[in-house]
Design an enzyme around this catalytic site. Structure first.
Site, PDB file in Angstrom:
ATOM      1  N   PHE A 132      40.337  38.150  36.535  1.00 51.37           N
ATOM      2  CA  PHE A 132      39.462  38.197  37.699  1.00 51.37           C
ATOM      3  C   PHE A 132      38.317  37.183  37.589  1.00 51.37           C
ATOM      4  O   PHE A 132      37.845  36.667  38.598  1.00 51.37           O
ATOM      5  CB  PHE A 132      38.899  39.615  37.867  1.00 51.37           C
ATOM      6  CG  PHE A 132      38.144  39.824  39.147  1.00 51.37           C
ATOM      7  CD1 PHE A 132      38.820  40.077  40.334  1.00 51.37           C
ATOM      8  CD2 PHE A 132      36.760  39.770  39.171  1.00 51.37           C
ATOM      9  CE1 PHE A 132      38.125  40.268  41.522  1.00 51.37           C
ATOM     10  CE2 PHE A 132      36.060  39.961  40.341  1.00 51.37           C
ATOM     11  CZ  PHE A 132      36.746  40.207  41.527  1.00 51.37           C
ATOM     12  N   GLU A 133      37.883  36.873  36.382  1.00 51.72           N
ATOM     13  CA  GLU A 133      36.761  35.967  36.163  1.00 51.72           C
ATOM     14  C   GLU A 133      37.158  34.488  36.164  1.00 51.72           C
ATOM     15  O   GLU A 133      36.301  33.602  36.102  1.00 51.72           O
ATOM     16  CB  GLU A 133      36.054  36.309  34.850  1.00 51.72           C
ATOM     17  CG  GLU A 133      35.308  37.638  34.877  1.00 51.72           C
ATOM     18  CD  GLU A 133      36.207  38.863  34.760  1.00 51.72           C
ATOM     19  OE1 GLU A 133      35.791  39.933  35.238  1.00 51.72           O
ATOM     20  OE2 GLU A 133      37.321  38.766  34.193  1.00 51.72           O
TER      21      GLU A 133
ATOM     22  N   HIS B 193      45.319  48.194  41.298  1.00 50.38           N
ATOM     23  CA  HIS B 193      44.501  47.206  40.571  1.00 50.38           C
ATOM     24  C   HIS B 193      45.247  45.884  40.396  1.00 50.38           C
ATOM     25  O   HIS B 193      44.686  44.803  40.569  1.00 50.38           O
ATOM     26  CB  HIS B 193      44.094  47.796  39.218  1.00 50.38           C
ATOM     27  CG  HIS B 193      43.279  46.882  38.371  1.00 50.38           C
ATOM     28  ND1 HIS B 193      43.825  46.119  37.369  1.00 50.38           N
ATOM     29  CD2 HIS B 193      41.957  46.609  38.386  1.00 50.38           C
ATOM     30  CE1 HIS B 193      42.867  45.410  36.793  1.00 50.38           C
ATOM     31  NE2 HIS B 193      41.725  45.693  37.392  1.00 50.38           N
TER      32      HIS B 193
ATOM     33  N   ARG C 109      57.225  34.620  28.841  1.00 43.68           N
ATOM     34  CA  ARG C 109      56.677  33.429  29.491  1.00 43.68           C
ATOM     35  C   ARG C 109      55.498  32.823  28.737  1.00 43.68           C
ATOM     36  O   ARG C 109      54.933  31.833  29.154  1.00 43.68           O
ATOM     37  CB  ARG C 109      56.245  33.797  30.915  1.00 43.68           C
ATOM     38  CG  ARG C 109      57.426  34.083  31.817  1.00 43.68           C
ATOM     39  CD  ARG C 109      57.076  34.949  33.027  1.00 43.68           C
ATOM     40  NE  ARG C 109      58.252  35.157  33.866  1.00 43.68           N
ATOM     41  CZ  ARG C 109      59.226  36.025  33.615  1.00 43.68           C
ATOM     42  NH1 ARG C 109      59.186  36.775  32.526  1.00 43.68           N
ATOM     43  NH2 ARG C 109      60.253  36.150  34.422  1.00 43.68           N
TER      44      ARG C 109
END
Length: 161
Positions: free
Chosen positions: A59-60, A89, A128
């Site tokens: 998110f940051e 979320h 990945r």
């Protein structure tokens, strides 16, 4: 596998590009793999002094990317992972990161390498992460895409860039 059909990019004369890599801290094993892949790609491209920044989570990433783009970096690479859980979320964080990083890139003109894994399971993320048993190396791919785009933008800008 999602990497099928990926282009083979040729990137020349990228050594002098200023590149920053922002990496989230959640999911340490996955993030360590993504960051190692990014650093390997930078080394292969001759970029020996990238800036590495760590933020708490995915998110940051957009706010850090905006600050770095505004400080004159030619390319910024955002690395993170969000693994689906039992609440919405996942959707909110994935959308916020994707839209935020896109806005940063478009508003600043600085390419943002999108190395954010959005996976249903931890195993998908590990597959990945560029680890020895991984099928893909999304950290490496994110650097390659961002630097290739920065080099292209520099070329079309002409002399004196």
């Amino acid at each position: 596998m999602s990497g099928h059909g990926a282009p083979q990019l040729t990137i020349e004369n990228a050594q002098d590009l200023r590149v920053a890599v922002i990496a989230a801290q959640w999911h340490t094993q996955v993030m360590d793999g993504l960051l190692a892949g990014a650093q390997r790609a930078l080394k292969e491209l001759g970029i020996t002094e990238p800036t590495i920044v760590r933020v708490p989570g995915t998110f940051e990433l957009p706010v850090a990317a905006k600050q770095l783009a505004d400080r004159g970096y030619d390319a910024v690479v955002a690395l993170g992972v969000v693994i689906r859980g039992g609440t919405p979320h996942f959707d909110y964080v994935c959308q916020a990161a994707t839209v935020g990083l896109t806005q940063v890139s478009v508003s600043t003109g600085v390419p943002i390498g999108f190395g954010v894994l959005t996976c249903d399971t931890e195993q998908q993320a590990l597959d990945r992460a560029g680890l020895p048993d991984s099928a893909e190396d999304k950290g490496h791919e994110a650097v390659t895409a961002a630097v290739a785009t920065a080099a292209t933008l520099r070329a079309v800008a002409g002399p004196g860039r």
